[in-house]
Design an enzyme around this catalytic site. Structure first.
Site, PDB file in Angstrom:
ATOM      1  N   GLU A   1       6.014  -1.556  -1.609  1.00 48.04           N
ATOM      2  CA  GLU A   1       6.367  -0.395  -0.771  1.00 48.04           C
ATOM      3  C   GLU A   1       5.676  -0.471   0.585  1.00 48.04           C
ATOM      4  O   GLU A   1       6.308  -0.271   1.629  1.00 48.04           O
ATOM      5  CB  GLU A   1       5.942   0.917  -1.451  1.00 48.04           C
ATOM      6  CG  GLU A   1       6.639   1.242  -2.760  1.00 48.04           C
ATOM      7  CD  GLU A   1       8.137   1.487  -2.638  1.00 48.04           C
ATOM      8  OE1 GLU A   1       8.641   1.626  -1.509  1.00 48.04           O
ATOM      9  OE2 GLU A   1       8.796   1.515  -3.684  1.00 48.04           O
TER      10      GLU A   1
ATOM     11  N   ASN B   1       7.389  -1.158   4.274  1.00 49.13           N
ATOM     12  CA  ASN B   1       7.276  -0.180   5.366  1.00 49.13           C
ATOM     13  C   ASN B   1       6.823  -0.825   6.674  1.00 49.13           C
ATOM     14  O   ASN B   1       7.295  -0.449   7.750  1.00 49.13           O
ATOM     15  CB  ASN B   1       6.311   0.945   4.971  1.00 49.13           C
ATOM     16  CG  ASN B   1       6.973   1.964   4.061  1.00 49.13           C
ATOM     17  OD1 ASN B   1       8.179   1.927   3.839  1.00 49.13           O
ATOM     18  ND2 ASN B   1       6.177   2.874   3.524  1.00 49.13           N
TER      19      ASN B   1
ATOM     20  N   ARG C   1      17.657   3.995   2.472  1.00 49.83           N
ATOM     21  CA  ARG C   1      16.263   4.249   2.121  1.00 49.83           C
ATOM     22  C   ARG C   1      16.182   5.627   1.468  1.00 49.83           C
ATOM     23  O   ARG C   1      16.825   6.571   1.901  1.00 49.83           O
ATOM     24  CB  ARG C   1      15.356   4.186   3.361  1.00 49.83           C
ATOM     25  CG  ARG C   1      15.576   2.947   4.229  1.00 49.83           C
ATOM     26  CD  ARG C   1      14.362   2.049   4.263  1.00 49.83           C
ATOM     27  NE  ARG C   1      13.933   1.606   2.966  1.00 49.83           N
ATOM     28  CZ  ARG C   1      14.336   0.477   2.373  1.00 49.83           C
ATOM     29  NH1 ARG C   1      15.188  -0.306   2.948  1.00 49.83           N
ATOM     30  NH2 ARG C   1      13.868   0.142   1.206  1.00 49.83           N
TER      31      ARG C   1
HETATM   32  N1  LIG Z   1       4.044   1.175   8.452  1.00 47.28           N
HETATM   33  C1  LIG Z   1       4.756   2.196   8.982  1.00 47.28           C
HETATM   34  N2  LIG Z   1       4.933   2.270  10.319  1.00 47.28           N
HETATM   35  C2  LIG Z   1       5.656   3.283  10.881  1.00 47.28           C
HETATM   36  N3  LIG Z   1       6.232   4.276  10.164  1.00 47.28           N
HETATM   37  C3  LIG Z   1       6.070   4.260   8.836  1.00 47.28           C
HETATM   38  C4  LIG Z   1       5.331   3.221   8.172  1.00 47.28           C
HETATM   39  N4  LIG Z   1       5.353   3.491   6.843  1.00 47.28           N
HETATM   40  C5  LIG Z   1       6.064   4.606   6.689  1.00 47.28           C
HETATM   41  N5  LIG Z   1       6.512   5.092   7.867  1.00 47.28           N
HETATM   42  C6  LIG Z   1       7.301   6.338   8.082  1.00 47.28           C
HETATM   43  O1  LIG Z   1       7.168   7.153   6.924  1.00 47.28           O
HETATM   44  C7  LIG Z   1       8.448   7.443   6.380  1.00 47.28           C
HETATM   45  C8  LIG Z   1       8.355   7.554   4.862  1.00 47.28           C
HETATM   46  O2  LIG Z   1       8.016   6.306   4.278  1.00 47.28           O
HETATM   47  P1  LIG Z   1       8.449   6.030   2.767  1.00 47.28           P
HETATM   48  O3  LIG Z   1       8.069   4.642   2.408  1.00 47.28           O
HETATM   49  O4  LIG Z   1       7.925   7.133   1.915  1.00 47.28           O
HETATM   50  O5  LIG Z   1      10.040   6.184   2.794  1.00 47.28           O
HETATM   51  P2  LIG Z   1      11.111   5.175   3.438  1.00 47.28           P
HETATM   52  O6  LIG Z   1      10.476   3.865   3.733  1.00 47.28           O
HETATM   53  O7  LIG Z   1      11.795   5.864   4.551  1.00 47.28           O
HETATM   54  O8  LIG Z   1      12.149   4.984   2.228  1.00 47.28           O
HETATM   55  P3  LIG Z   1      11.900   4.063   0.925  1.00 47.28           P
HETATM   56  O9  LIG Z   1      10.475   3.596   0.933  1.00 47.28           O
HETATM   57  O10 LIG Z   1      12.197   4.943  -0.232  1.00 47.28           O
HETATM   58  O11 LIG Z   1      12.861   2.943   1.022  1.00 47.28           O
HETATM   59  C9  LIG Z   1       9.348   6.325   6.868  1.00 47.28           C
HETATM   60  O12 LIG Z   1      10.713   6.707   6.898  1.00 47.28           O
HETATM   61  C10 LIG Z   1       8.786   6.077   8.274  1.00 47.28           C
HETATM   62  O13 LIG Z   1       9.244   7.047   9.184  1.00 47.28           O
HETATM   63 MG   LIG Z   2       9.323   2.859   2.376  1.00 43.19          MG
END
Ligand SMILES: Nc1ncnc2c1ncn2[C@@H]1O[C@H](COP(=O)(O)OP(=O)(O)OP(=O)(O)O)[C@@H](O)[C@H]1O
Ligand SMILES: [Mg+2]
Lengths: 101, 146
Positions: B49, B53, B107
């Site tokens: 995860e 990200n 996502r």
């Molecule tokens: N490393 C990162 N850099 C910039 N923004 C981030 C980062 N990690 C997370 N985010 C932000 O936080 C939000 C939530 O992250 P999360 O992993 O919970 O969900 P997602 O990545 O959108 O979906 P999923 O992980 O279920 O595929 C992301 O949509 C993004 O906006």
């Molecule tokens: Mg994610």
């Protein structure tokens, strides 16, 4: 991954690891078959999946957008208990025309 | 501060093929302390995860580096830091809410929720324009051969 069709039921037998990288290929293969066959039921069979992260949930949710538009039932089958728990964090078990098997 | 018993650091290019590589490497490091099958898959899922990200959000599919710093601390506690020098997060607490996502249809917005349910703790530090560090900790019940 193999995709089979039988009597209006399209089944995608997903295999191996589902992450953001591998999900891209699975998504395009399932979507292409879905458009070609317009099934009444789309089964995503996870029984051959050895690993998944939330990309597997995203794969199911993304397909749901399409099945719902076509009045097609989305079936999520063969999930391990752990992956089912992850899937249910999305609330999919409460959505119309989604079945867990 | 708990003392480190063992550790490793690496950095990889932010290509999506490296998602499986990163979780496999951290998994192999964790395997040195004989975790249960469930603990191992929990950890690999959480790492997957965080790494995803960095690739999808931090660097927005452009090339960058992902820095992984893993340590086994006294008391069989694994600590894994996953860092990018990407766009950063404006509002961390909102980003961590279940189902919150800034990305499209594919996502689920569950990445942080999954990390939290599979680890003992998840800490996120982020600065817009500078990058993000996610620190995962998880106690392994197996015994280390020290
Ligand atoms: N490393 C990162 N850099 C910039 N923004 C981030 C980062 N990690 C997370 N985010 C932000 O936080 C939000 C939530 O992250 P999360 O992993 O919970 O969900 P997602 O990545 O959108 O979906 P999923 O992980 O279920 O595929 C992301 O949509 C993004 O906006
Ligand atoms: Mg994610």
């Amino acid at each position: 991954m193999t995709i089979t069709q039988d009597n209006g039921v399209l089944t995608a037998h997903l295999t191996g690891e589902i992450d953001h990288h591998s999900a891209a290929f699975m998504r395009s293969a399932v979507d292409a078959a879905f458009v070609r066959t317009s099934p009444k039921e789309l089964v995503l069979d996870f029984s051959g999946v050895t690993f998944m992260d939330s990309s597997g949930v995203g794969l199911a949710l993304g397909r749901y957008k399409k099945t719902r538009e076509q009045n097609c039932t989305l079936v999520l089958a063969g999930l391990s208990e752990r992956d089912k728990r992850m899937m249910k964090l999305s609330g999919m078990q409460k959505m119309e025309m989604v079945e867990f098997r | 501060m708990k003392k480190s018993v063992n550790d490793f650091k690496m950095n990889v290019l932010s290509r999506s093929v490296n998602e499986s590589f990163c979780r496999a490497v951290v998994g192999a490091f964790a395997a040195l302390c004989d975790p249960t099958v469930e603990e191992l898959s929990d950890l690999k899922t959480a790492v997957s995860e965080a790494v995803t990200n960095c690739i999808v959000h931090g660097y927005r599919d452009r090339p960058g580096r992902i820095y992984i710093d893993a340590a086994l601390l006294e008391g069989n506690v694994l600590r894994v830091k996953i860092r990018d020098k990407g766009c950063g997060i404006e509002d961390v607490s909102r980003a961590m809410e279940p189902l919150f996502s800034t990305a499209g249809n594919e996502r689920s917005g569950l990445g942080f929720t999954v990390m939290e349910s599979f680890c003992d703790s998840v800490r996120v530090r982020s600065a817009p324009g500078k990058g993000t560090v996610v620190t995962l900790t998880k106690t392994i019940t197996g015994k280390c051969d020290e």
